[in-house]
Design a protein around this motif. Sequence first.
Motif, PDB file in Angstrom:
ATOM      1  N   ASP A 145       1.760   1.764  45.411  1.00 23.47           N
ATOM      2  CA  ASP A 145       2.879   2.961  45.415  1.00 23.47           C
ATOM      3  C   ASP A 145       1.927   4.171  44.484  1.00 23.47           C
ATOM      4  OD1 ASP A 145       5.005   1.988  46.513  1.00 23.47           O
ATOM      5  OD2 ASP A 145       5.750   0.967  44.833  1.00 23.47           O
ATOM      6  N   ASP A 154       3.913  11.841  38.958  1.00 20.93           N
ATOM      7  CA  ASP A 154       4.742  10.598  39.580  1.00 20.93           C
ATOM      8  C   ASP A 154       3.567   9.326  39.474  1.00 20.93           C
ATOM      9  OD1 ASP A 154       6.513   8.948  40.958  1.00 20.93           O
ATOM     10  OD2 ASP A 154       5.418   9.155  42.863  1.00 20.93           O
ATOM     11  N   SER A 155       2.361   9.550  39.828  1.00 24.82           N
ATOM     12  CA  SER A 155       1.434   8.536  40.116  1.00 24.82           C
ATOM     13  C   SER A 155       1.244   7.887  38.635  1.00 24.82           C
ATOM     14  CB  SER A 155       0.304   8.836  40.811  1.00 24.82           C
ATOM     15  OG  SER A 155      -0.387   9.860  39.997  1.00 24.82           O
ATOM     16  N   LEU A 159       4.013   5.891  37.366  1.00 25.16           N
ATOM     17  CA  LEU A 159       4.199   4.413  37.949  1.00 25.16           C
ATOM     18  C   LEU A 159       3.000   3.496  37.505  1.00 25.16           C
ATOM     19  CD1 LEU A 159       4.788   5.592  41.694  1.00 25.16           C
ATOM     20  CD2 LEU A 159       6.190   4.298  40.493  1.00 25.16           C
TER      21      LEU A 159
END
Length: 94
Positions: free
Chosen positions: A30, A74-75, A78
Amino acid sequence: MDFIITLLFFLLYLLKFDRKIKFLFCPLVDVFNSLIAALFFLIVGLFAIITKSNVGTLVGGIFVILSFFLCIADSIFLFKKITFNQPRGRTVTN
Protein backbone atom coordinates in the motif's frame (compact mmCIF):
# COMPACT_ATOMS: atom_id res chain seq x y z
CA MET A 1 -1.70 3.73 -15.07
CA ASP A 2 -2.38 4.42 -11.41
CA PHE A 3 -5.90 3.04 -11.75
CA ILE A 4 -4.57 -0.21 -13.23
CA ILE A 5 -2.00 -0.62 -10.44
CA THR A 6 -4.65 0.02 -7.80
CA LEU A 7 -7.01 -2.40 -9.53
CA LEU A 8 -4.31 -5.09 -9.55
CA PHE A 9 -3.66 -4.62 -5.83
CA PHE A 10 -7.40 -4.76 -5.18
CA LEU A 11 -7.65 -8.03 -7.10
CA LEU A 12 -4.67 -9.33 -5.14
CA TYR A 13 -6.59 -8.76 -1.88
CA LEU A 14 -9.95 -9.84 -3.30
CA LEU A 15 -8.69 -13.19 -4.54
CA LYS A 16 -6.66 -13.65 -1.33
CA PHE A 17 -3.38 -14.01 -3.22
CA ASP A 18 -1.74 -11.92 -0.52
CA ARG A 19 -1.91 -14.95 1.79
CA LYS A 20 -0.40 -17.25 -0.83
CA ILE A 21 2.46 -14.97 -1.82
CA LYS A 22 4.75 -15.08 1.20
CA PHE A 23 7.55 -12.84 -0.11
CA LEU A 24 5.16 -9.89 -0.49
CA PHE A 25 4.54 -7.86 2.66
CA CYS A 26 1.08 -6.51 1.88
CA PRO A 27 0.91 -3.44 4.14
CA LEU A 28 4.11 -2.24 2.53
CA VAL A 29 2.53 -2.71 -0.91
CA ASP A 30 0.00 0.00 0.00
CA VAL A 31 2.87 2.36 0.75
CA PHE A 32 4.48 1.58 -2.60
CA ASN A 33 1.15 2.12 -4.34
CA SER A 34 0.89 5.59 -2.79
CA LEU A 35 4.47 6.38 -3.79
CA ILE A 36 3.87 5.24 -7.39
CA ALA A 37 0.74 7.40 -7.53
CA ALA A 38 2.71 10.35 -6.12
CA LEU A 39 5.42 9.93 -8.75
CA PHE A 40 2.79 9.75 -11.49
CA PHE A 41 1.07 12.90 -10.18
CA LEU A 42 4.39 14.73 -9.97
CA ILE A 43 5.26 13.97 -13.59
CA VAL A 44 1.82 14.90 -14.92
CA GLY A 45 1.65 18.05 -12.78
CA LEU A 46 5.08 19.26 -13.86
CA PHE A 47 4.25 18.70 -17.52
CA ALA A 48 1.00 20.63 -17.09
CA ILE A 49 2.73 23.53 -15.33
CA ILE A 50 5.64 23.67 -17.78
CA THR A 51 3.44 23.71 -20.90
CA LYS A 52 0.83 26.12 -19.41
CA SER A 53 -0.91 26.48 -22.76
CA ASN A 54 -3.86 28.15 -21.03
CA VAL A 55 -5.02 29.05 -17.54
CA GLY A 56 -6.95 25.79 -17.12
CA THR A 57 -3.83 23.72 -17.72
CA LEU A 58 -1.89 25.76 -15.17
CA VAL A 59 -4.64 25.45 -12.54
CA GLY A 60 -4.97 21.71 -13.24
CA GLY A 61 -1.20 21.31 -12.85
CA ILE A 62 -1.33 23.07 -9.48
CA PHE A 63 -4.13 20.79 -8.28
CA VAL A 64 -2.20 17.73 -9.44
CA ILE A 65 0.87 18.94 -7.51
CA LEU A 66 -1.37 19.29 -4.44
CA SER A 67 -2.50 15.69 -4.96
CA PHE A 68 1.18 14.73 -5.15
CA PHE A 69 1.68 16.12 -1.64
CA LEU A 70 -1.45 14.31 -0.41
CA CYS A 71 -0.15 11.00 -1.78
CA ILE A 72 3.20 11.57 -0.06
CA ALA A 73 1.38 12.30 3.20
CA ASP A 74 -0.74 9.17 2.71
CA SER A 75 2.35 7.01 2.24
CA ILE A 76 3.99 8.51 5.34
CA PHE A 77 0.89 7.88 7.49
CA LEU A 78 0.55 4.35 6.13
CA PHE A 79 4.20 3.59 6.85
CA LYS A 80 3.82 4.86 10.44
CA LYS A 81 0.81 2.58 10.99
CA ILE A 82 2.62 -0.57 9.84
CA THR A 83 3.52 -2.78 12.76
CA PHE A 84 6.73 -4.67 12.13
CA ASN A 85 6.95 -7.82 14.29
CA GLN A 86 4.23 -6.64 16.65
CA PRO A 87 0.80 -8.16 17.27
CA ARG A 88 -2.04 -6.55 15.38
CA GLY A 89 -5.29 -5.43 16.90
CA ARG A 90 -6.23 -3.58 20.03
CA THR A 91 -4.14 -3.49 23.11
CA VAL A 92 -6.09 -3.78 26.32
CA THR A 93 -4.73 -1.92 29.31
CA ASN A 94 -5.93 -2.63 32.80
